[in-house]
Design a protein around this motif. Structure first.
Motif, PDB file in Angstrom:
ATOM      1  N   GLU A 196       0.849  -1.193   0.000  1.00 18.64           N
ATOM      2  CA  GLU A 196       0.000   0.000   0.000  1.00 18.64           C
ATOM      3  C   GLU A 196       0.885   1.243   0.000  1.00 18.64           C
ATOM      4  O   GLU A 196       1.999   1.237   0.507  1.00 18.64           O
ATOM      5  CB  GLU A 196      -0.904   0.015   1.244  1.00 18.64           C
ATOM      6  CG  GLU A 196      -1.934  -1.105   1.252  1.00 18.64           C
ATOM      7  CD  GLU A 196      -2.858  -1.012   2.461  1.00 18.64           C
ATOM      8  OE1 GLU A 196      -2.528  -0.267   3.413  1.00 18.64           O
ATOM      9  OE2 GLU A 196      -3.910  -1.681   2.450  1.00 18.64           O
ATOM     10  N   ILE A 197       0.363   2.321  -0.574  1.00 19.90           N
ATOM     11  CA  ILE A 197       1.104   3.570  -0.659  1.00 19.90           C
ATOM     12  C   ILE A 197       0.187   4.716  -0.235  1.00 19.90           C
ATOM     13  O   ILE A 197      -1.033   4.654  -0.456  1.00 19.90           O
ATOM     14  CB  ILE A 197       1.640   3.803  -2.098  1.00 19.90           C
ATOM     15  CG1 ILE A 197       2.587   4.996  -2.147  1.00 19.90           C
ATOM     16  CG2 ILE A 197       0.497   3.955  -3.099  1.00 19.90           C
ATOM     17  CD1 ILE A 197       3.311   5.141  -3.492  1.00 19.90           C
ATOM     18  N   GLY A 198       0.739   5.726   0.390  1.00 16.31           N
ATOM     19  CA  GLY A 198      -0.047   6.900   0.735  1.00 16.31           C
ATOM     20  C   GLY A 198      -0.341   7.728  -0.510  1.00 16.31           C
ATOM     21  O   GLY A 198       0.414   7.690  -1.481  1.00 16.31           O
ATOM     22  N   GLU A 199      -1.424   8.478  -0.486  1.00 18.83           N
ATOM     23  CA  GLU A 199      -1.775   9.282  -1.656  1.00 18.83           C
ATOM     24  C   GLU A 199      -0.726  10.362  -1.918  1.00 18.83           C
ATOM     25  O   GLU A 199      -0.396  10.648  -3.075  1.00 18.83           O
ATOM     26  CB  GLU A 199      -3.164   9.898  -1.480  1.00 18.83           C
ATOM     27  CG  GLU A 199      -4.281   8.865  -1.553  1.00 18.83           C
ATOM     28  CD  GLU A 199      -5.659   9.494  -1.629  1.00 18.83           C
ATOM     29  OE1 GLU A 199      -5.814  10.488  -2.358  1.00 18.83           O
ATOM     30  OE2 GLU A 199      -6.586   8.988  -0.968  1.00 18.83           O
ATOM     31  N   LYS A 200      -0.197  10.969  -0.857  1.00 15.34           N
ATOM     32  CA  LYS A 200       0.833  11.992  -1.051  1.00 15.34           C
ATOM     33  C   LYS A 200       2.111  11.381  -1.623  1.00 15.34           C
ATOM     34  O   LYS A 200       2.673  11.913  -2.598  1.00 15.34           O
ATOM     35  CB  LYS A 200       1.115  12.727   0.250  1.00 15.34           C
ATOM     36  CG  LYS A 200       2.098  13.873   0.090  1.00 15.34           C
ATOM     37  CD  LYS A 200       2.270  14.669   1.374  1.00 15.34           C
ATOM     38  CE  LYS A 200       3.265  15.812   1.179  1.00 15.34           C
ATOM     39  NZ  LYS A 200       3.467  16.582   2.443  1.00 15.34           N
TER      40      LYS A 200
ATOM     41  N   CYS B  56      -1.183   8.129 -17.931  1.00 12.70           N
ATOM     42  CA  CYS B  56      -1.102   7.326 -16.718  1.00 12.70           C
ATOM     43  C   CYS B  56      -2.475   6.717 -16.444  1.00 12.70           C
ATOM     44  O   CYS B  56      -3.490   7.410 -16.542  1.00 12.70           O
ATOM     45  CB  CYS B  56      -0.660   8.207 -15.543  1.00 12.70           C
ATOM     46  SG  CYS B  56      -0.652   7.383 -13.945  1.00 12.70           S
ATOM     47  N   LYS B  57      -2.490   5.426 -16.128  1.00 17.66           N
ATOM     48  CA  LYS B  57      -3.770   4.778 -15.857  1.00 17.66           C
ATOM     49  C   LYS B  57      -3.548   3.536 -15.016  1.00 17.66           C
ATOM     50  O   LYS B  57      -2.594   2.783 -15.249  1.00 17.66           O
ATOM     51  CB  LYS B  57      -4.457   4.382 -17.162  1.00 17.66           C
ATOM     52  CG  LYS B  57      -5.770   3.635 -16.950  1.00 17.66           C
ATOM     53  CD  LYS B  57      -6.309   3.070 -18.238  1.00 17.66           C
ATOM     54  CE  LYS B  57      -7.533   2.208 -17.958  1.00 17.66           C
ATOM     55  NZ  LYS B  57      -8.030   1.537 -19.161  1.00 17.66           N
ATOM     56  N   GLY B  58      -4.439   3.325 -14.018  1.00 19.07           N
ATOM     57  CA  GLY B  58      -4.358   2.089 -13.254  1.00 19.07           C
ATOM     58  C   GLY B  58      -5.083   2.166 -11.929  1.00 19.07           C
ATOM     59  O   GLY B  58      -5.629   3.203 -11.539  1.00 19.07           O
ATOM     60  N   PHE B  59      -5.092   1.032 -11.247  1.00 21.03           N
ATOM     61  CA  PHE B  59      -5.694   0.923  -9.924  1.00 21.03           C
ATOM     62  C   PHE B  59      -4.582   0.746  -8.902  1.00 21.03           C
ATOM     63  O   PHE B  59      -3.685  -0.087  -9.083  1.00 21.03           O
ATOM     64  CB  PHE B  59      -6.652  -0.269  -9.876  1.00 21.03           C
ATOM     65  CG  PHE B  59      -7.895  -0.073 -10.703  1.00 21.03           C
ATOM     66  CD1 PHE B  59      -9.067   0.394 -10.124  1.00 21.03           C
ATOM     67  CD2 PHE B  59      -7.894  -0.343 -12.067  1.00 21.03           C
ATOM     68  CE1 PHE B  59     -10.211   0.577 -10.883  1.00 21.03           C
ATOM     69  CE2 PHE B  59      -9.040  -0.164 -12.836  1.00 21.03           C
ATOM     70  CZ  PHE B  59     -10.198   0.306 -12.240  1.00 21.03           C
ATOM     71  N   VAL B  60      -4.651   1.536  -7.831  1.00 18.74           N
ATOM     72  CA  VAL B  60      -3.574   1.567  -6.838  1.00 18.74           C
ATOM     73  C   VAL B  60      -4.129   1.312  -5.444  1.00 18.74           C
ATOM     74  O   VAL B  60      -5.124   1.919  -5.038  1.00 18.74           O
ATOM     75  CB  VAL B  60      -2.851   2.940  -6.861  1.00 18.74           C
ATOM     76  CG1 VAL B  60      -1.737   2.985  -5.805  1.00 18.74           C
ATOM     77  CG2 VAL B  60      -2.275   3.224  -8.251  1.00 18.74           C
ATOM     78  N   LYS B  61      -3.461   0.423  -4.705  1.00 20.08           N
ATOM     79  CA  LYS B  61      -3.829   0.163  -3.317  1.00 20.08           C
ATOM     80  C   LYS B  61      -3.168   1.225  -2.444  1.00 20.08           C
ATOM     81  O   LYS B  61      -1.937   1.343  -2.441  1.00 20.08           O
ATOM     82  CB  LYS B  61      -3.364  -1.229  -2.895  1.00 20.08           C
ATOM     83  CG  LYS B  61      -4.021  -2.359  -3.660  1.00 20.08           C
ATOM     84  CD  LYS B  61      -3.375  -3.700  -3.346  1.00 20.08           C
ATOM     85  CE  LYS B  61      -3.738  -4.194  -1.964  1.00 20.08           C
ATOM     86  NZ  LYS B  61      -5.139  -4.635  -1.897  1.00 20.08           N
ATOM     87  N   VAL B  62      -3.965   1.990  -1.736  1.00 21.99           N
ATOM     88  CA  VAL B  62      -3.426   3.063  -0.900  1.00 21.99           C
ATOM     89  C   VAL B  62      -3.663   2.738   0.569  1.00 21.99           C
ATOM     90  O   VAL B  62      -4.352   1.781   0.926  1.00 21.99           O
ATOM     91  CB  VAL B  62      -4.050   4.429  -1.260  1.00 21.99           C
ATOM     92  CG1 VAL B  62      -3.680   4.820  -2.680  1.00 21.99           C
ATOM     93  CG2 VAL B  62      -5.561   4.405  -1.098  1.00 21.99           C
ATOM     94  N   LYS B  63      -3.045   3.551   1.440  1.00 20.27           N
ATOM     95  CA  LYS B  63      -3.150   3.329   2.883  1.00 20.27           C
ATOM     96  C   LYS B  63      -4.612   3.285   3.312  1.00 20.27           C
ATOM     97  O   LYS B  63      -5.499   3.769   2.617  1.00 20.27           O
ATOM     98  CB  LYS B  63      -2.424   4.436   3.628  1.00 20.27           C
ATOM     99  CG  LYS B  63      -0.948   4.595   3.266  1.00 20.27           C
ATOM    100  CD  LYS B  63      -0.106   3.422   3.719  1.00 20.27           C
ATOM    101  CE  LYS B  63       1.383   3.682   3.443  1.00 20.27           C
ATOM    102  NZ  LYS B  63       2.236   2.566   3.856  1.00 20.27           N
ATOM    103  N   SER B  64      -4.847   2.698   4.475  1.00 15.07           N
ATOM    104  CA  SER B  64      -6.201   2.509   5.031  1.00 15.07           C
ATOM    105  C   SER B  64      -6.994   1.503   4.204  1.00 15.07           C
ATOM    106  O   SER B  64      -8.223   1.523   4.199  1.00 15.07           O
ATOM    107  CB  SER B  64      -6.969   3.838   5.110  1.00 15.07           C
ATOM    108  OG  SER B  64      -6.251   4.781   5.883  1.00 15.07           O
ATOM    109  N   SER B  65      -6.263   0.631   3.462  1.00 14.74           N
ATOM    110  CA  SER B  65      -6.880  -0.453   2.697  1.00 14.74           C
ATOM    111  C   SER B  65      -7.892   0.061   1.677  1.00 14.74           C
ATOM    112  O   SER B  65      -8.928  -0.560   1.440  1.00 14.74           O
ATOM    113  CB  SER B  65      -7.551  -1.462   3.644  1.00 14.74           C
ATOM    114  OG  SER B  65      -6.601  -2.026   4.513  1.00 14.74           O
ATOM    115  N   LYS B  66      -7.599   1.185   1.063  1.00 16.57           N
ATOM    116  CA  LYS B  66      -8.456   1.732   0.020  1.00 16.57           C
ATOM    117  C   LYS B  66      -7.845   1.447  -1.353  1.00 16.57           C
ATOM    118  O   LYS B  66      -6.653   1.161  -1.485  1.00 16.57           O
ATOM    119  CB  LYS B  66      -8.632   3.238   0.197  1.00 16.57           C
ATOM    120  CG  LYS B  66      -9.354   3.642   1.466  1.00 16.57           C
ATOM    121  CD  LYS B  66      -9.743   5.114   1.435  1.00 16.57           C
ATOM    122  CE  LYS B  66      -8.531   6.011   1.281  1.00 16.57           C
ATOM    123  NZ  LYS B  66      -8.895   7.452   1.303  1.00 16.57           N
ATOM    124  N   THR B  67      -8.668   1.539  -2.381  1.00 18.17           N
ATOM    125  CA  THR B  67      -8.209   1.429  -3.756  1.00 18.17           C
ATOM    126  C   THR B  67      -8.618   2.686  -4.497  1.00 18.17           C
ATOM    127  O   THR B  67      -9.757   3.144  -4.362  1.00 18.17           O
ATOM    128  CB  THR B  67      -8.827   0.206  -4.464  1.00 18.17           C
ATOM    129  OG1 THR B  67      -8.472  -0.983  -3.758  1.00 18.17           O
ATOM    130  CG2 THR B  67      -8.327   0.099  -5.898  1.00 18.17           C
TER     131      THR B  67
END
Length: 299
Positions: A222-226, A242-253
């Motif tokens: 997971e990565i933070g949005e910032k 740029c295109k894609g789905f990214v797993k971010v912190k707090s288990s969000k996509t």
């Protein structure tokens, strides 16, 4: 000059070859097209079917070897030689029914071809008549839908009622893809008759046009949005698409898309698949951006 590789995915029997025949009949006379077919069978029947009706060059890859690590180097060498010999304007790849579209995109990072091709358009062909019969393999079908720029809902003529329920399911998986209904894979291809101009104000045929290449980021972290924004800033003006789905912190996509520095982040229902991000631009140097992405995940 690098050329686009358009990818056609879809489960077995969905109508990929029918769509490809339609594509070639519409655009084959105005563009020099080369076709790659990746099949799990030892005899490529789709290639034989196409050769009966269309005049184009084909590179056959049997036994699904594009996606077999042990044979990937051989395929990359064959593809590089094929491009040099045929010198097509466009490559179009019909992937096998069980293919991983990101697995295809990752080949663009190979040294021998990264300056020759970039990821163009991704189609996912869906069998409307049998969509709900593929439940056991839905994760693979959903993966193909998720990466698509355009989803083609094929065989709508065989539906006994409207395809609204299928469309709702597809939109849950990828609400951002263009969705078109078709019979025998026939859709309007007028938008593809002209190569996308990523460099406004300059001639598309100019020898000074920079070559495009593709970078694929795939990670379970997971990565933070910032930190994600900071990672994308590394590319500066070299990042064109740029295109894609990214797993971010707090288990969000989040879904990431944009052109140049106009990037948009939009939260979507959480998915179990890893981050899959495709970047297209004028990248140079030997930076390992997968490693850099993983470093930003630690911030």
């Amino acid at each position: 000059m690098s050329i686009p590789l358009h990818l056609v995915t879809g489960f077995f029997g969905s109508g990929k070859t029918s769509f490809l025949k339609h594509y070639l009949s519409v655009l084959g006379k105005s563009q020099k097209i080369a076709v790659i077919q990746n099949e799990f069978s030892s005899v490529n029947m789709d290639g034989k079917e196409l050769s009966l009706t269309d005049n184009y060059q084909i590179l056959e890859v049997n036994n699904g070897s594009v996606f077999c690590v042990c044979l990937l180097g051989s395929f990359i060498n064959s593809l590089a030689a094929f491009i040099d010999e045929i010198q097509p304007e466009v490559l179009i790849m019909e992937a096998s029914g069980m293919s991983d579209p990101i697995g295809v995109a990752q080949i663009f990072q190979a040294e021998k071809i990264k300056k020759k091709v970039y990821l163009g358009h991704v189609w996912s062909v869906i069998d409307a008549h049998n969509f709900f019969k593929t439940t056991a393999l839905r994760n693979r079908v959903n993966h193909q839908i998720r990466i698509a720029d355009t989803v083609i809902l094929n065989k709508v003529d065989l539906l006994e009622s409207s395809g609204s329920q299928i469309i709702d399911e597809i939109k849950k998986v990828n609400p951002f893809a263009q969705l078109l209904e078709s019979t025998f894979g026939k859709i309007d291809l007028s938008d593809l008759k002209k190569r996308p101009n990523f460099f406004p104000g300059s001639s598309q045929n100019s020898d000074g046009r920079p070559d495009l290449n593709s970078i694929v980021i795939k990670s379970n972290r997971e990565i933070g949005e910032k930190p994600l924004s900071e990672f994308l800033k590394l590319f500066g003006d070299n990042l064109i698409r740029c295109k894609g789905f990214v797993k971010v912190k707090s288990s969000k996509t989040i879904f990431v898309q944009g052109v140049f520095d106009d990037l948009k982040f939009e939260e979507v229902p959480t998915i179990s698949e890893p981050t899959e991000l495709v970047l297209i631009g004028t990248f140079t140097g030997s930076d390992n951006y997968q490693t850099r992405f993983d470093e930003f995940c630690k911030l």
